[in-house]
Design an enzyme around this catalytic site. Structure first.
Site, short mmCIF file in Angstrom:
data_model
loop_
_atom_site.label_atom_id
_atom_site.label_comp_id
_atom_site.label_asym_id
_atom_site.label_seq_id
_atom_site.Cartn_x
_atom_site.Cartn_y
_atom_site.Cartn_z
N GLU A 175 27.96 3.24 -29.70
CA GLU A 175 27.53 1.55 -31.13
C GLU A 175 26.04 2.17 -32.12
OE1 GLU A 175 28.86 -1.78 -29.71
OE2 GLU A 175 30.50 -1.51 -28.71
N LYS B 92 37.97 -10.17 -30.41
CA LYS B 92 38.44 -9.03 -31.44
C LYS B 92 40.12 -9.94 -31.80
CE LYS B 92 35.58 -6.61 -27.51
NZ LYS B 92 35.48 -5.57 -26.39
P1 PGA Z 1 34.70 -1.57 -25.77
O1 PGA Z 1 32.94 -2.77 -25.76
O2 PGA Z 1 34.92 -1.90 -27.24
O3 PGA Z 1 34.50 -0.41 -26.00
O4 PGA Z 1 35.91 -2.68 -25.88
C1 PGA Z 1 32.82 -3.55 -26.59
C2 PGA Z 1 32.44 -4.98 -25.11
O5 PGA Z 1 32.50 -4.36 -24.27
O6 PGA Z 1 32.06 -5.74 -26.24
ZN ZN Z 2 31.90 -6.90 -24.03
#
Ligand code: PGA
Ligand code: ZN
Length: 425
Positions: free
Chosen positions: A202, A334
């Protein structure tokens, strides 16, 4: 009304194939959205459809894209794009599984978000304003990564995200300026410690540390070295992503080469929260180790935000159960974890109704798509987590927030401490 729906394969920030959906309305309005992809996924998440085999490392999305042009287009053509709930229900019914495995969460989320964009475009409104629907909304507080570890950096540290938050910054613009200072100061400290080994998935500095505590010490020093006050201007926020290295039967800390029980794990987290200027901790335990989550929340939840990510997977029913068990006091949201805009909003509402904080979040695999900046604002989520302060798939979201803050004008209210559950701050 929806006139046409098409899918195409694009590439994400890890250089893997991903799905874009494009929805055209009879009015001519167009909406587009690109699916993100996680790496540290929870077992209860919706599932992407990947082609498998050897091409593109098995990450191909030909099947997902084909499903959009054929089945999905057939099912939602003619529907009213403003009725997001009806469109999303049609998508869920068509898929027919509990986890979107048949059509793929990557296909479904891209279409769901593209329909939303088309409806906002048809209304001639920016998406955040279309979602707010006339209600006053706050500018979310950014949660920004400085070091990336865990599954995003070869498990160099156990902890996945070492982030900062600036609730006292007064504006999004100022929060980014302060974060930029901390990011640069952290880079200078990393250089002094030894060879820099690039950046994690990231965009945060790749942690070059002897222990999790070494990373926390370095981050605290970086805040001080940036000229801002730790625990005042800048607070630390961690995503432990403990699911990646343990469960109710114990946690294996690679750096310390130690095995911790759930109780030891909770004690370790509580100790960190007492020793460092920590304001927020995500997933301090595995997705089904609710006892350890609840122990941490009981110990420090009055003053530290405890976020459920893999434990909640943006599922309203799990938010309700987790609320009963007091496992956390904030929910990560998400959209691709559950698959549709409507289901994600339901999870956010369930969390907000409990008085929890809510954080709209990117995934580790991202693109230039900036939908989440609009969701975080229009849904009045209070917090936005996107990754680091480098790389354009991250900066695109922060930059979109600057445009939104500017569009809101003098009335823009930065969420600050109001973003957290009531006792925090
Ligand atoms: P991921 O990680 O998008 O790889 O699942 C993001 C998070 O754990 O918040
Ligand atoms: Zn997370």
């Amino acid at each position: 009304r929806i006139a046409s729906v098409t899918g195409r394969q694009l590439w994400d920030s890890r250089g893997r194939p991903t799905v874009e959906a494009e929805v055209t309305l009879e009015s001519g309005a167009v909406g587009r959205a690109i699916a993100p992809a996680g790496a540290s996924r929870g077992a209860h998440e919706a599932i992407d459809l990947r082609d498998g085999g050897t091409a593109f490392g098995g990450f191909g999305v030909n099947g997902a894209v084909a499903g959009i042009g054929a089945e999905i287009a057939g099912a939602i053509a003619g529907m009213d794009a403003r009725d997001q709930a009806a469109v999303d229900k049609a998508l869920c019914d068509l898929d027919g599984t509990l986890n979107k495995a048949r059509l793929g969460a990557n296909a479904v989320v891209a279409v769901s978000m593209a329909v939303l964009h088309a409806a906002a475009s048809d209304a001639r409104e920016p998406l955040w304003r279309y979602l707010a629907g006339g209600k006053a909304v706050r500018i979310p507080l950014p949660e920004i990564q400085i070091f990336g570890g865990g599954a995003h950096a070869g498990r160099r540290t156990d902890v996945q995200d070492f982030m900062v938050m600036c609730p006292n910054a007064g504006s999004f613009r100022r929060a980014l300026e302060i974060t930029g200072d901390v990011y640069r100061a952290a880079g200078r400290l990393m250089e002094a410690k030894g060879p820099l080994s690039g950046v994690a998935d990231e965009g945060g500095w790749w942690p070059n540390f002897a222990s999790n505590e070494d990373a926390l010490d370095t981050l605290t020093q970086a805040i001080e070295a940036s000229g801002h006050r730790a625990g005042e201007d800048v607070f630390i926020s961690l995503d432990i992503a403990a699911n990646e290295f343990g469960d109710a039967s114990g946690y294996r800390l690679a750096l310390d080469d130690r095995r911790l029980s759930g109780e030891d794990m909770a004690a370790r987290i509580v100790e960190w929260a007492g020793r460092y200027p920590i304001l927020s901790i995500e997933d301090p335990a595995g997705q089904d180790d609710w006892a350890t989550m609840a122990a941490v929340t009981a110990a420090i939840g009055e003053r530290v935000q405890i976020i459920g990510d893999d434990v909640l997977v943006t599922d309203a029913a799990r938010v309700a159960r987790a609320g009963e068990a007091a496992v956390c006091n904030a929910a990560l949201i998400k959209v691709n974890q559950v698959g549709t805009v409507t289901e994600a909003k339901a999870a956010l509402d369930a969390a907000a109704q409990r008085g929890w904080g809510t954080i709209v979040s990117a995934r580790s695999g991202e693109s230039e798509d900036v939908t989440i900046a609009h969701l975080a604002t229009g849904w009045n989520a209070g917090q936005l987590k996107v990754g680091s302060f480098t790389r354009s798939e991250r900066m695109a979201k922060w930059n979109e927030m600057l445009r939104i803050e500017e569009a809101m004008g003098v009335g823009a209210e930065y969420a600050g401490f109001s973003a957290f559950a009531a006792t925090i701050g």
